[in-house]
Scaffold this motif. Sequence first.
Motif, PDB file in Angstrom:
ATOM      1  N   VAL A   1       0.854  -1.189   0.000  1.00  0.00           N
ATOM      2  CA  VAL A   1       0.000   0.000   0.000  1.00  0.00           C
ATOM      3  C   VAL A   1       0.890   1.240   0.000  1.00  0.00           C
ATOM      4  N   ARG A   2       0.680   2.115  -0.962  1.00  0.00           N
ATOM      5  CA  ARG A   2       1.488   3.332  -1.070  1.00  0.00           C
ATOM      6  C   ARG A   2       1.023   4.346  -0.048  1.00  0.00           C
ATOM      7  N   ASP A   3       1.953   4.825   0.769  1.00  0.00           N
ATOM      8  CA  ASP A   3       1.620   5.816   1.791  1.00  0.00           C
ATOM      9  C   ASP A   3       1.286   7.149   1.135  1.00  0.00           C
ATOM     10  N   THR A   4       0.226   7.783   1.618  1.00  0.00           N
ATOM     11  CA  THR A   4      -0.179   9.097   1.125  1.00  0.00           C
ATOM     12  C   THR A   4      -0.312  10.030   2.323  1.00  0.00           C
ATOM     13  N   PRO A   5      -0.493  11.323   2.097  1.00  0.00           N
ATOM     14  CA  PRO A   5      -0.703  12.246   3.227  1.00  0.00           C
ATOM     15  C   PRO A   5      -2.118  12.203   3.793  1.00  0.00           C
ATOM     16  N   ASP A   6      -2.959  11.295   3.284  1.00  0.00           N
ATOM     17  CA  ASP A   6      -4.377  11.282   3.646  1.00  0.00           C
ATOM     18  C   ASP A   6      -4.708  10.020   4.442  1.00  0.00           C
ATOM     19  N   PRO A   7      -4.944  10.124   5.759  1.00  0.00           N
ATOM     20  CA  PRO A   7      -5.266   8.951   6.569  1.00  0.00           C
ATOM     21  C   PRO A   7      -6.494   8.191   6.075  1.00  0.00           C
ATOM     22  N   ASP A   8      -7.495   8.904   5.550  1.00  0.00           N
ATOM     23  CA  ASP A   8      -8.712   8.233   5.082  1.00  0.00           C
ATOM     24  C   ASP A   8      -8.411   7.258   3.943  1.00  0.00           C
ATOM     25  N   ILE A   9      -7.588   7.712   2.998  1.00  0.00           N
ATOM     26  CA  ILE A   9      -7.223   6.861   1.865  1.00  0.00           C
ATOM     27  C   ILE A   9      -6.337   5.712   2.322  1.00  0.00           C
ATOM     28  N   ASP A  10      -5.375   6.004   3.191  1.00  0.00           N
ATOM     29  CA  ASP A  10      -4.488   4.947   3.679  1.00  0.00           C
ATOM     30  C   ASP A  10      -5.276   3.896   4.453  1.00  0.00           C
TER      31      ASP A  10
END
Length: 213
Positions: A141-150
């Motif tokens: 899973v690619r980490d993003t700045p968005d907790p909801d998406i992660d």
Amino acid sequence: MDSVAPDSALQASGEQAAKSATSQADQEFDREMQQVINSMMQQMNQMEMTCDPDIDFSNMMIMHHEMGIRMADIELAYGHEPRGLELAAQTKEANQASKERLQAFLASHPTPEPLSKEDCKLFMMEMKKDMQRMMQCMRQVRDTPDPDIDFANLMICHHQGALAMSNTELKWGDDAPALEEAELIIEEQAQEVIELSEFINAHGVPTKKGESL
């Protein structure tokens, strides 16, 4: 050289502070989520197997549900999108209910009825593969700045692990309550995978610059 207006400077300072707070919250989210994943996988790997598929599935799924509940709690603490929070609450409620049903089954089925030595080996290999695939999915899973998406991406992997383990139970188990629970997990979590995927598609996946793909 033109001077910066005080109001503009204050606004820029406020925006920078907001970005810094958001970044710190995302880092905390990532740290707590990784701790939960590592802790639960360690417990599942150390679980003593009985070679009774119904008992082993139930014990492993209880741990799996506990992992899902803790992941949902982290999303509820750090998420901000209403739909993401709704999905986390839904997951938490369903996992808690399934956990309680599995605990009740184990209380009524305390004595293992092991498979043959050869079948036990095959069953355990399949369960191990189910867990390994789930962990591989989570690591990718690619980490993003968005907790909801992660959260949504990680929970999809988590649910896929439950689907695989439930299908393994349906193949090897023979006790009606455990089989019925496996079927219910497949029904509920397959639907949740669809809903989580729809949320990701609707919300967009942010880049590290805060833009959506």
